[in-house]
Design a protein around this motif. Structure first.
Motif, PDB file in Angstrom:
ATOM      1  N   GLU A 148       0.819  -1.211   0.000  1.00 13.26           N
ATOM      2  CA  GLU A 148       0.000   0.000   0.000  1.00 13.26           C
ATOM      3  C   GLU A 148       0.855   1.263   0.000  1.00 13.26           C
ATOM      4  O   GLU A 148       0.442   2.305  -0.506  1.00 13.26           O
ATOM      5  N   ARG A 149       2.071   1.158   0.546  1.00 11.70           N
ATOM      6  CA  ARG A 149       2.994   2.308   0.575  1.00 11.70           C
ATOM      7  C   ARG A 149       3.986   2.275  -0.588  1.00 11.70           C
ATOM      8  O   ARG A 149       5.003   2.950  -0.566  1.00 11.70           O
ATOM      9  N   ASN A 150       3.654   1.464  -1.581  1.00 10.87           N
ATOM     10  CA  ASN A 150       4.443   1.385  -2.826  1.00 10.87           C
ATOM     11  C   ASN A 150       5.878   0.928  -2.596  1.00 10.87           C
ATOM     12  O   ASN A 150       6.817   1.420  -3.224  1.00 10.87           O
ATOM     13  N   ILE A 151       6.041  -0.050  -1.697  1.00  7.99           N
ATOM     14  CA  ILE A 151       7.366  -0.610  -1.412  1.00  7.99           C
ATOM     15  C   ILE A 151       7.405  -2.038  -1.942  1.00  7.99           C
ATOM     16  O   ILE A 151       6.687  -2.916  -1.455  1.00  7.99           O
ATOM     17  N   LYS A 183       7.313   1.872  -5.996  1.00  4.04           N
ATOM     18  CA  LYS A 183       6.380   2.148  -7.089  1.00  4.04           C
ATOM     19  C   LYS A 183       5.057   1.439  -6.808  1.00  4.04           C
ATOM     20  O   LYS A 183       5.010   0.459  -6.063  1.00  4.04           O
ATOM     21  N   PRO A 184       3.976   1.916  -7.414  1.00  2.00           N
ATOM     22  CA  PRO A 184       2.711   1.189  -7.301  1.00  2.00           C
ATOM     23  C   PRO A 184       2.843  -0.167  -7.978  1.00  2.00           C
ATOM     24  O   PRO A 184       3.550  -0.313  -8.977  1.00  2.00           O
ATOM     25  N   MET A 185       2.163  -1.184  -7.423  1.00  2.00           N
ATOM     26  CA  MET A 185       2.242  -2.542  -7.961  1.00  2.00           C
ATOM     27  C   MET A 185       0.872  -3.044  -8.394  1.00  2.00           C
ATOM     28  O   MET A 185      -0.135  -2.743  -7.751  1.00  2.00           O
ATOM     29  N   SER A 186       0.859  -3.816  -9.447  1.00  2.00           N
ATOM     30  CA  SER A 186      -0.376  -4.470  -9.872  1.00  2.00           C
ATOM     31  C   SER A 186      -0.714  -5.578  -8.873  1.00  2.00           C
ATOM     32  O   SER A 186       0.130  -5.988  -8.063  1.00  2.00           O
ATOM     33  N   PHE A 187      -1.931  -6.091  -8.954  1.00  2.00           N
ATOM     34  CA  PHE A 187      -2.336  -7.201  -8.083  1.00  2.00           C
ATOM     35  C   PHE A 187      -1.395  -8.392  -8.269  1.00  2.00           C
ATOM     36  O   PHE A 187      -0.957  -9.024  -7.308  1.00  2.00           O
ATOM     37  N   GLU A 188      -1.053  -8.691  -9.527  1.00  2.00           N
ATOM     38  CA  GLU A 188      -0.171  -9.828  -9.823  1.00  2.00           C
ATOM     39  C   GLU A 188       1.215  -9.638  -9.201  1.00  2.00           C
ATOM     40  O   GLU A 188       1.792 -10.584  -8.654  1.00  2.00           O
ATOM     41  N   GLU A 189       1.749  -8.419  -9.282  1.00  2.00           N
ATOM     42  CA  GLU A 189       3.060  -8.137  -8.689  1.00  2.00           C
ATOM     43  C   GLU A 189       3.026  -8.294  -7.172  1.00  2.00           C
ATOM     44  O   GLU A 189       3.966  -8.802  -6.565  1.00  2.00           O
ATOM     45  N   ARG A 190       1.953  -7.842  -6.579  1.00  2.00           N
ATOM     46  CA  ARG A 190       1.807  -7.943  -5.118  1.00  2.00           C
ATOM     47  C   ARG A 190       1.825  -9.409  -4.673  1.00  2.00           C
ATOM     48  O   ARG A 190       2.526  -9.760  -3.726  1.00  2.00           O
ATOM     49  N   LYS A 213      -8.756 -10.775   2.544  1.00  2.00           N
ATOM     50  CA  LYS A 213      -9.575  -9.934   3.428  1.00  2.00           C
ATOM     51  C   LYS A 213      -9.131  -8.472   3.354  1.00  2.00           C
ATOM     52  O   LYS A 213      -9.947  -7.552   3.346  1.00  2.00           O
ATOM     53  N   LEU A 214      -7.834  -8.257   3.313  1.00  2.00           N
ATOM     54  CA  LEU A 214      -7.287  -6.899   3.310  1.00  2.00           C
ATOM     55  C   LEU A 214      -7.506  -6.193   1.976  1.00  2.00           C
ATOM     56  O   LEU A 214      -7.779  -4.985   1.939  1.00  2.00           O
ATOM     57  N   SER A 215      -7.358  -6.942   0.897  1.00  2.00           N
ATOM     58  CA  SER A 215      -7.405  -6.332  -0.444  1.00  2.00           C
ATOM     59  C   SER A 215      -8.798  -6.299  -1.046  1.00  2.00           C
ATOM     60  O   SER A 215      -9.055  -5.570  -2.004  1.00  2.00           O
TER      61      SER A 215
END
Length: 252
Positions: A148-151, A183-190, A213-215
């Motif tokens: 969420e903090r783009n890490i 950087k912001p990440m896509s769902f797949e990257e996360r 649950k979180l996403s």
């Protein structure tokens, strides 16, 4: 010799320089010495941790000299950035670099030493570890916070998250910081960011459940992708080890 020291530690700069210059004869070995060396040094009542990065290959000696930041510099800068973003890591103290006219040689990263209760690795080795499920879910929430903090922590692996219990809460600290992207990440990257953590399907299910649950994503979608990425990483790792074994055989 080039160095940068945290302003909080300028009064002990001479001590730090002495530790670096006499690194091989002072201090105490700490942890796995296979890839890079770690040594602990006493600074009054405090203990500091100095990581010595091995001399890179000739191509990287040129790259680090002229084009890229060293691992030590990146570790220091990323630690400072993490703290600014509200993510815990041992306090960065400074970094030192040694170069010749055209080549990069040694580098050292200095931080405070954190005595933790466990790392994520203990959870993979003992599925009956006390409060295993609770810690794993807390770790998943911590990883969600990173995202969420783009890490994007590229070395998100079992030994690189230190866990400390304070009262009834678990706190997480990142170490081995030289490979990160912000950087912001896509769902797949996360979800792929979980792939290096465990081979246990039960742990993947728990992390998938908590991350869903979180996403707000569907559990089956999260679990399917997380297990797929976990298996892909393990298969790649197995192939890599087999190739190294063959190369060692032919060299022998």
């Amino acid at each position: 010799m080039k160095y940068v020291v945290n302003t909080n530690y300028l009064d002990v700069q001479d001590f730090l320089t002495d530790c670096i210059i006499n690194y091989d004869t002072k201090g105490e070995n700490f942890g796995n010495q296979k890839r890079n060396s770690l040594r602990l040094f006493k600074l009054g009542a405090q203990t500091i941790n100095i990581k010595s990065f091995k001399v890179p290959n000739i191509v990287n000696q040129i790259a680090y000299k002229f084009f890229r930041k060293s691992k030590a510099q990146r570790s220091y800068e990323y630690a400072s950035k993490l703290i600014d973003l509200g993510i815990q890591t041992p306090e960065p103290i400074g970094y030192y670099e040694f170069t010749s006219l055209f080549l990069f040689k040694k580098s050292y990263y200095i931080s405070t030493q954190l005595d933790c209760d466990l790392t994520y690795r203990e959870l993979t080795r003992d599925l009956n570890y006390p409060e295993h499920d609770r810690i794993l879910r807390a770790f998943t929430r911590f990883t969600f916070t990173l995202h969420e903090r783009n890490i994007k922590f590229l070395d998100h692996s079992p030994g690189n998250t230190l866990i400390k219990k304070e009262g009834d809460a678990y706190h997480f600290y990142l170490v081995d910081l030289n490979r990160m992207e912000f950087k912001p990440m896509s769902f797949e990257e996360r979800i792929k960011n979980f792939s290096r953590l465990t081979t246990h399907k039960s742990m993947v299910k728990t992390m998938s459940d908590e991350y869903a649950k979180l996403s707000g994503e569907d559990f089956n979608t999260v679990y399917s992708l997380m297990w797929q990425e976990t298996k892909a990483f393990q298969d790649k790792s197995t192939q890599k080890k087999a190739l190294k074994k063959k190369l060692r055989f032919w060299k022998a």
